[in-house]
Design an enzyme around this catalytic site. Structure first.
Site, PDB file in Angstrom:
ATOM      1  N   HIS A 213      74.954  34.020  24.811  1.00 23.50           N
ATOM      2  CA  HIS A 213      74.061  35.137  25.109  1.00 23.50           C
ATOM      3  C   HIS A 213      74.618  36.476  24.620  1.00 23.50           C
ATOM      4  O   HIS A 213      75.339  37.159  25.351  1.00 23.50           O
ATOM      5  CB  HIS A 213      73.838  35.225  26.618  1.00 23.50           C
ATOM      6  CG  HIS A 213      73.014  34.126  27.189  1.00 23.50           C
ATOM      7  ND1 HIS A 213      71.676  34.263  27.487  1.00 23.50           N
ATOM      8  CD2 HIS A 213      73.338  32.848  27.512  1.00 23.50           C
ATOM      9  CE1 HIS A 213      71.200  33.134  27.973  1.00 23.50           C
ATOM     10  NE2 HIS A 213      72.199  32.253  28.000  1.00 23.50           N
TER      11      HIS A 213
ATOM     12  N   GLU B 243      72.919  39.169  24.409  1.00 19.51           N
ATOM     13  CA  GLU B 243      72.273  40.245  25.167  1.00 19.51           C
ATOM     14  C   GLU B 243      73.025  40.578  26.451  1.00 19.51           C
ATOM     15  O   GLU B 243      72.777  41.625  27.071  1.00 19.51           O
ATOM     16  CB  GLU B 243      70.810  39.875  25.479  1.00 19.51           C
ATOM     17  CG  GLU B 243      70.600  38.938  26.646  1.00 19.51           C
ATOM     18  CD  GLU B 243      70.841  37.474  26.332  1.00 19.51           C
ATOM     19  OE1 GLU B 243      70.429  36.613  27.129  1.00 19.51           O
ATOM     20  OE2 GLU B 243      71.462  37.172  25.276  1.00 19.51           O
TER      21      GLU B 243
ATOM     22  N   CYS C 183      69.850  30.594  23.747  1.00 24.10           N
ATOM     23  CA  CYS C 183      69.980  29.576  24.788  1.00 24.10           C
ATOM     24  C   CYS C 183      68.690  28.754  24.883  1.00 24.10           C
ATOM     25  O   CYS C 183      68.402  27.957  24.004  1.00 24.10           O
ATOM     26  CB  CYS C 183      70.357  30.224  26.119  1.00 24.10           C
ATOM     27  SG  CYS C 183      70.968  29.048  27.359  1.00 24.10           S
TER      28      CYS C 183
END
Length: 229
Positions: free
Chosen positions: A197, A199, A88
């Site tokens: 994302h 994560e 990002c």
């Protein structure tokens, strides 16, 4: 020896703790790196996390590229020696640093997009994607206001011909990115920028899936490969 993966914190970073947890869940040691300290602390790889570095003033990532830490990171990444994943805002920083081509601009809707997003993995030969199968679809999280990937036609054609598109959006383009591009890599395959994302998709309790963990286990496979040769 346990791989050591640095996670950089800039003023305005939001997802550094999430990235560090993903690194830990993958089996590596997360190492906190501070934007104002040029020392990479001998880490094996680096994650530039999401957020709003320096408040996104001027342009997203435009100020972060001049952080003291980047003076060591950029040449190491450019040489192919240091694997770097930009997520990002981290992707925006990589483009501003000219480690990756193109730029990230306002979403075509002119609205912040926050949704679960399916990606199709296009290049599984990079340091950060080798744990996936080509064509595999994964579910991760997308949350950005300036996530539309743009580049001139010549650059886009080059990325396509060299197989440097890492992932594409599936099920509709959420932000107007050219050719549905969600992530790209450099020629060496050690630097990857991804707008969604991964994560946030590493644990069943908190994510829409655990399929984002592959980015973080992939780097372990990449770092172990020379020892196995």
């Amino acid at each position: 020896m346990t791989a050591r993966v640095g996670v950089v914190t800039f003023p305005g970073s939001l997802d550094d703790k999430d990235a560090a947890r993903a690194v830990s869940l993958a089996g590596a040691e997360p190492v906190a790196l501070w934007h104002a300290d040029p020392d990479l602390k001998g880490v094996d790889a680096v994650v530039l996390p999401g957020g709003f570095s320096y408040g996104d003033y001027l342009r997203c990532g435009a100020i972060a590229r001049f952080a003291p830490l980047m003076s060591e990171l950029v040449p190491a990444a450019r040489s192919g020696a240091l694997p770097v994943l930009g997520i990002c805002n981290g992707f925006q920083i990589l483009c501003e640093s000219h480690l990756l081509p193109g730029a990230l601009t306002r979403n075509s809707s002119l609205r912040f997009v926050n949704r679960d997003q399916v990606l199709r993995m296009e290049n599984t030969r990079t340091a950060w994607t080798n744990g996936y199968d080509e064509g595999q679809e994964i579910l991760v999280v997308l949350k950005s206001g300036e996530g539309s990937y743009v580049a001139d036609e010549e650059t886009l054609d080059q990325l396509e011909s060299e197989g440097r598109v890492v992932a594409r959006y599936v099920g509709g383009n959420p932000n107007g990115s050219r050719r549905d591009i969600a992530g790209v890599t450099n020629a060496h395959g050690n630097v990857v920028g991804l707008m969604p994302h991964p994560e946030h998709a590493v644990e069943a309790l908190t994510g829409p899936s655990t399929e984002g963990l592959g980015f973080f286990t992939s780097i372990l496979g990449h770092l172990a490969a020379p020892a196995q040769a």
